[in-house]
Design a protein around this motif. Structure first.
Motif, mmCIF file in Angstrom:
data_model
loop_
_atom_site.group_PDB
_atom_site.id
_atom_site.type_symbol
_atom_site.label_atom_id
_atom_site.label_comp_id
_atom_site.label_asym_id
_atom_site.label_seq_id
_atom_site.Cartn_x
_atom_site.Cartn_y
_atom_site.Cartn_z
ATOM 1 N N THR A 91 1.259 4.797 -2.818
ATOM 2 C CA THR A 91 1.116 6.028 -3.022
ATOM 3 C C THR A 91 2.026 7.076 -3.505
ATOM 4 O OG1 THR A 91 2.422 6.147 -0.502
ATOM 5 C CG2 THR A 91 0.113 5.481 -0.718
ATOM 6 N N SER A 114 -5.067 8.123 -3.703
ATOM 7 C CA SER A 114 -4.229 8.005 -3.084
ATOM 8 C C SER A 114 -5.331 7.969 -1.441
ATOM 9 C CB SER A 114 -3.317 9.297 -2.484
ATOM 10 O OG SER A 114 -2.698 9.708 -1.801
ATOM 11 N N ILE A 115 -6.369 8.483 -1.057
ATOM 12 C CA ILE A 115 -7.026 8.255 0.294
ATOM 13 C C ILE A 115 -7.679 7.681 -0.236
ATOM 14 C CG2 ILE A 115 -9.470 9.455 0.620
ATOM 15 C CD1 ILE A 115 -8.593 12.300 0.039
ATOM 16 N N THR A 123 0.115 7.514 -6.587
ATOM 17 C CA THR A 123 -1.261 8.242 -6.943
ATOM 18 C C THR A 123 -0.851 9.362 -6.597
ATOM 19 O OG1 THR A 123 -1.336 6.455 -4.751
ATOM 20 C CG2 THR A 123 -2.395 5.918 -7.006
ATOM 21 N N GLN A 124 0.288 10.374 -6.459
ATOM 22 C CA GLN A 124 0.325 11.342 -5.483
ATOM 23 C C GLN A 124 0.124 11.890 -6.114
ATOM 24 O OE1 GLN A 124 4.541 12.100 -4.752
ATOM 25 N NE2 GLN A 124 4.804 10.456 -3.067
ATOM 26 N N VAL A 129 -5.952 4.263 -0.952
ATOM 27 C CA VAL A 129 -5.287 3.757 -1.114
ATOM 28 C C VAL A 129 -5.215 4.034 0.390
ATOM 29 C CG1 VAL A 129 -2.728 3.209 -1.199
ATOM 30 C CG2 VAL A 129 -4.469 3.414 -3.518
ATOM 31 N N MET A 130 -4.961 5.136 0.981
ATOM 32 C CA MET A 130 -4.979 4.915 2.893
ATOM 33 C C MET A 130 -5.980 4.345 3.215
ATOM 34 S SD MET A 130 -1.515 6.091 2.661
ATOM 35 C CE MET A 130 -1.700 6.227 4.262
ATOM 36 N N PHE A 171 0.908 -0.917 -0.052
ATOM 37 C CA PHE A 171 -0.199 -0.337 -0.151
ATOM 38 C C PHE A 171 1.234 1.588 0.340
ATOM 39 C CE2 PHE A 171 -3.402 -2.629 0.998
ATOM 40 C CZ PHE A 171 -5.007 -1.944 0.575
ATOM 41 N N LEU A 172 1.597 0.956 0.891
ATOM 42 C CA LEU A 172 2.180 2.390 1.132
ATOM 43 C C LEU A 172 3.640 3.001 -0.479
ATOM 44 C CD1 LEU A 172 3.996 1.928 4.124
ATOM 45 C CD2 LEU A 172 2.543 3.507 4.172
#
Length: 206
Positions: A127, A137-138, A130-131, A140-141, A123-124
């Motif tokens: 990111t 990005s949201i 997906t920046q 994914v988090m 997941f990290l």
């Protein structure tokens, strides 16, 4: 007139007026006629001080080297014990039938916690791509936090089931077992120490 008699007294004691040579020769022998040591007997404090050994060894470098070698041997023996299951040389936190039961129960179960680190890494890593897309990005988090929440629920179910078994088998639940259980459940099965005694899952302890 002024001289004293040199005739021995009836009790065999030499008079004070004897010559210095006779007095010296008499002081060099014990009452039974044996020769003396030739030196005064040391005081008790002097003798005790001579028998004392220094707390710090003379060769500190050699002592440190020996201590390091002993520590290395102890670590290697403990590591080998955790590989083979020999509890004689395991750390104190891993010894005992209760701890062994906990390990066997956790190892027999498929725990979501053991996959948390690989999933979190994925997941990290995602990111970074997906920046430039804040919405993605949201998502994914949120997915990462959602998986973390699932691992917490799974760990709670694990502990509730294990706690019942421990109470039924051993009569009580020792302090510290909760953290011991959760810590092992969040480790990859292959990296756990002590190593799982069963290669396959599903072999629950009786």
């Amino acid at each position: 007139m002024f001289s004293r008699s040199k005739t021995p007294t009836p009790d065999g004691v030499t008079p004070v007026g004897d010559s210095p040579d006779e007095v010296a020769s008499a002081s060099e022998t014990t009452p039974d006629g044996a020769p003396k040591k030739g030196r005064p007997t040391p005081k008790r404090t002097v003798a005790q001080a001579a028998n004392k050994r220094p707390l710090v060894p003379d060769d500190r470098k050699a002592a440190k080297k020996a201590q390091r070698e002993k520590s290395r041997i102890d670590r290697e023996r403990a590591y080998q014990a955790m590989q083979t299951g020999d509890e004689r040389y395991m750390p104190a936190k891993d010894k005992g039938p209760v701890r062994r039961y906990v390990r066997d129960f956790v190892d027999a179960r498929c725990n979501l916690g053991e996959f948390f680190l690989p999933v979190a890494f994925i997941f990290l890593f995602a990111t970074f791509f997906t920046q430039q897309y804040p919405e993605l990005s949201i998502v994914v988090m949120l997915g990462l936090y959602g998986f973390l929440f699932l691992t917490i629920i799974d760990a709670w179910l694990l502990w509730r089931s294990l706690k019942k078994r421990l109470t039924a088998k051993f009569g009580e639940v020792q302090r510290g077992l909760l953290m011991y259980t959760i810590t092992r459940a969040y480790q990859l099965r292959r990296s756990r120490l002590p190593k799982p005694m069963s290669k396959k899952r599903g072999n629950y302890p009786e």
